[in-house]
Design a protein around this motif. Structure first.
Motif, mmCIF file in Angstrom:
data_model
loop_
_atom_site.group_PDB
_atom_site.id
_atom_site.type_symbol
_atom_site.label_atom_id
_atom_site.label_comp_id
_atom_site.label_asym_id
_atom_site.label_seq_id
_atom_site.Cartn_x
_atom_site.Cartn_y
_atom_site.Cartn_z
ATOM 1 N N LEU A 1 0.824 -1.209 0.000
ATOM 2 C CA LEU A 1 0.000 0.000 0.000
ATOM 3 C C LEU A 1 0.858 1.258 0.000
ATOM 4 C CD1 LEU A 1 -2.812 -1.062 2.504
ATOM 5 C CD2 LEU A 1 -3.009 -0.783 0.033
ATOM 6 N N GLU A 2 1.960 1.237 0.758
ATOM 7 C CA GLU A 2 2.838 2.399 0.790
ATOM 8 C C GLU A 2 3.470 2.648 -0.579
ATOM 9 O OE1 GLU A 2 5.681 1.699 3.816
ATOM 10 O OE2 GLU A 2 4.224 1.821 5.468
ATOM 11 N N ALA A 3 3.900 1.578 -1.231
ATOM 12 C CA ALA A 3 4.543 1.718 -2.538
ATOM 13 C C ALA A 3 3.578 2.222 -3.594
ATOM 14 C CB ALA A 3 5.137 0.388 -2.975
ATOM 15 N N LEU A 4 2.295 1.928 -3.402
ATOM 16 C CA LEU A 4 1.293 2.288 -4.422
ATOM 17 C C LEU A 4 0.380 3.433 -3.969
ATOM 18 C CD1 LEU A 4 0.285 -1.307 -5.590
ATOM 19 C CD2 LEU A 4 1.909 0.263 -6.639
ATOM 20 N N GLU A 5 0.903 4.281 -3.066
ATOM 21 C CA GLU A 5 0.059 5.346 -2.511
ATOM 22 C C GLU A 5 -0.497 6.265 -3.580
ATOM 23 O OE1 GLU A 5 0.472 9.107 0.617
ATOM 24 O OE2 GLU A 5 2.120 7.697 0.335
ATOM 25 N N PRO B 1 3.592 3.340 -18.522
ATOM 26 C CA PRO B 1 4.524 2.680 -17.598
ATOM 27 C C PRO B 1 5.466 3.648 -16.890
ATOM 28 C CG PRO B 1 4.363 1.433 -19.631
ATOM 29 C CD PRO B 1 3.626 2.711 -19.860
ATOM 30 N N LEU B 2 5.957 4.667 -17.608
ATOM 31 C CA LEU B 2 6.868 5.630 -16.992
ATOM 32 C C LEU B 2 6.163 6.446 -15.924
ATOM 33 C CD1 LEU B 2 8.848 6.918 -20.118
ATOM 34 C CD2 LEU B 2 9.569 5.259 -18.400
ATOM 35 N N ILE B 3 4.905 6.806 -16.166
ATOM 36 C CA ILE B 3 4.149 7.573 -15.175
ATOM 37 C C ILE B 3 3.895 6.738 -13.927
ATOM 38 C CG2 ILE B 3 1.989 8.819 -14.737
ATOM 39 C CD1 ILE B 3 1.844 9.403 -17.721
ATOM 40 N N VAL B 4 3.551 5.480 -14.126
ATOM 41 C CA VAL B 4 3.313 4.589 -12.989
ATOM 42 C C VAL B 4 4.583 4.412 -12.163
ATOM 43 C CG1 VAL B 4 2.738 2.227 -12.332
ATOM 44 C CG2 VAL B 4 1.399 3.378 -14.096
ATOM 45 N N LEU B 5 5.716 4.186 -12.819
ATOM 46 C CA LEU B 5 6.971 4.020 -12.099
ATOM 47 C C LEU B 5 7.346 5.296 -11.346
ATOM 48 C CD1 LEU B 5 9.060 2.036 -14.750
ATOM 49 C CD2 LEU B 5 8.061 1.165 -12.631
ATOM 50 N N ALA B 6 7.074 6.457 -11.947
ATOM 51 C CA ALA B 6 7.337 7.727 -11.259
ATOM 52 C C ALA B 6 6.464 7.854 -10.015
ATOM 53 C CB ALA B 6 7.080 8.896 -12.214
ATOM 54 N N GLY B 7 5.214 7.404 -10.106
ATOM 55 C CA GLY B 7 4.329 7.453 -8.947
ATOM 56 C C GLY B 7 4.813 6.557 -7.812
ATOM 57 N N ILE B 8 5.318 5.373 -8.169
ATOM 58 C CA ILE B 8 5.855 4.466 -7.143
ATOM 59 C C ILE B 8 7.063 5.091 -6.469
ATOM 60 C CG2 ILE B 8 6.945 2.229 -6.769
ATOM 61 C CD1 ILE B 8 5.206 1.111 -9.008
ATOM 62 N N LEU B 9 7.974 5.684 -7.250
ATOM 63 C CA LEU B 9 9.156 6.331 -6.675
ATOM 64 C C LEU B 9 8.777 7.513 -5.805
ATOM 65 C CD1 LEU B 9 11.550 6.272 -9.787
ATOM 66 C CD2 LEU B 9 11.640 4.809 -7.762
ATOM 67 N N LEU B 10 7.773 8.271 -6.225
ATOM 68 C CA LEU B 10 7.329 9.433 -5.466
ATOM 69 C C LEU B 10 6.779 9.028 -4.102
ATOM 70 C CD1 LEU B 10 7.027 12.509 -5.639
ATOM 71 C CD2 LEU B 10 4.715 12.158 -6.545
#
Length: 399
Positions: A110-114, A386-395
């Motif tokens: 859940l934290e990774a996918l906030e 995919p790039l937007i999703v990965l950016a969201g996970i990093l954020l």
């Protein structure tokens, strides 16, 4: 196996692990791997197979790829190609669902996918707007889309989808098709074996009957009901993954409560970061549905298998059934015109699902900003999901 077929399988593997970006990007890669580089088929044949996949219900990229394989190596190569194509992403999504359901991993997940949920909503909103621009070009199509939105929001029944799709196809076919094709249709459909069509529909009826007869407390009840749900949606999903996801949300979250909205959206956004078919998202839905009804990891893996097989089986059967006489089928404009109404109804489904997804979310200014930023990037730049999703996970790790 012939050297040519082994080379084809190698290209299928390359395609499977580089196919980000959805059906349109997939078409460009199909052109690269199977036309330009290796000349397995001609560009004209590829475009015709893609057009056929757009007319049929089911996963367009999967059907196009399987159709190419059938032309190159007939049934055996087509089935091998199908398994290679769906297996990696389906396995990852099933593993994600099992990991999500484990208590010691759920909080980390859940934290990774906030920030994933608002990104997923931005992707759905972009799909709705983008399809609307292309499809809603007449008063009939606008009327059908609005009708689909209202019917979905008011009735909230799973059988709204097939009925609305059928009505939309019939109306647009009747309004827009010329009347000079009776003889051609008779010649075409005289070549169709009605027994095969009976088997195709009969599988759906069998699953529905078994799900109704088996006691709901039986451990076999939910897998059979899930198989019927996925198979039915595989028959009536026109437009690919961008239409499948809203339909699944409406049925699995809003109507049947197999999953919660947050679970669904997190899984959908995660799937956007993976290569391969969007329809593999069904393996995540099947596995998590089994978990929410008390099944352990083994049952969840079974649910993932049921999901990916059920949703893909109708499209696989159809493409293998129709490819042999597609040269005749594509001449019938009544079929082409019915697709306009089907697509208009599909746009309505996406709009309705977006509204149903937005309402239960707890909004903050940050989540609203993430959703709008996702829509803006997809609508105005070439940045891929995919790039937007990965950016969201990093954020989510930074903030």
């Amino acid at each position: 196996m012939a050297k040519r077929q082994l080379l084809f399988i190698r290209n299928v593997i390359f395609f499977t692990f580089t196919s980000f970006g959805g059906a349109q990007a997939h078409l460009a890669l199909l052109l690269k791997y199977f036309v330009k580089n290796s000349h397995f088929i001609t560009e004209e044949e590829l475009l015709e197979l893609n057009a056929l996949s757009q007319v049929l219900p089911g996963p367009a990229s999967t059907q196009t790829l399987v159709g190419i394989a059938y032309k190159v190596g007939r049934l055996r190569l087509a089935l091998i190609t199908f398994i290679i194509w769906i297996l990696p992403s389906a396995a990852i999504m099933t593993f994600a669902a099992v990991s999500y359901s484990m208590l010691d991993q759920k909080e980390r997940f859940l934290e990774a996918l906030e920030f994933i949920q608002p990104i997923a909503l931005g992707i759905v909103a972009f799909a709705a707007v983008n399809l609307s621009r292309k499809i809603l070009a007449s008063q009939v199509s606008v009327f059908l889309a609005i009708g689909a939105v209202i019917a979905t929001l008011v009735l909230r029944n799973a059988y709204v989808f097939p009925l609305a799709i059928l009505i939309g196809g019939v109306i647009s076919s009747a309004v827009e098709t010329p009347r000079e094709e009776t003889e051609l249709r008779v010649r075409l459909f005289s070549n169709i074996n009605p027994r095969k069509l009976f088997y195709f529909i009969g599988v759906l009826l069998l699953f529905a009957l078994l799900g109704a007869l088996i006691n709901t407390t039986s451990p076999f009840s939910l897998p059979i009901r899930l198989l019927e749900n996925f198979y039915r949606n595989g028959i009536f999903v026109f437009g690919g993954g961008q239409v499948l996801v809203p339909l699944m949300f409406t049925e699995f979250v809003q109507m049947k409560h197999y999953l919660q909205g947050g679970e669904f959206l997190s899984g959908y956004a995660l799937q956007q970061a993976l290569p391969g078919p969007t329809f593999s998202f069904s393996s995540y839905l099947g596995a998590l549905s089994m978990k929410n009804f008390g099944y352990g990891p083994g049952g969840q893996v079974l649910g993932g298998l049921v999901g990916v097989i059920g949703i893909n089986l109708p499209g696989l059967i159809l493409i293998l059934f129709i490819v042999p006489f597609w040269d005749q089928l594509k001449k019938i404009s009544r079929i082409r015109h019915s697709l306009a109404g089907i697509n208009a109804v599909s746009v309505g489904f996406i709009v309705a699902a977006f509204l149903l997804m937005v309402l239960p979310m707890r909004f903050s200014w940050l989540s609203i900003g993430m959703m709008l930023a996702t829509f803006f990037l997809l609508n105005n730049t070439r940045v891929s999901p995919p790039l937007i999703v990965l950016a969201g996970i990093l954020l989510s790790f930074v903030i």
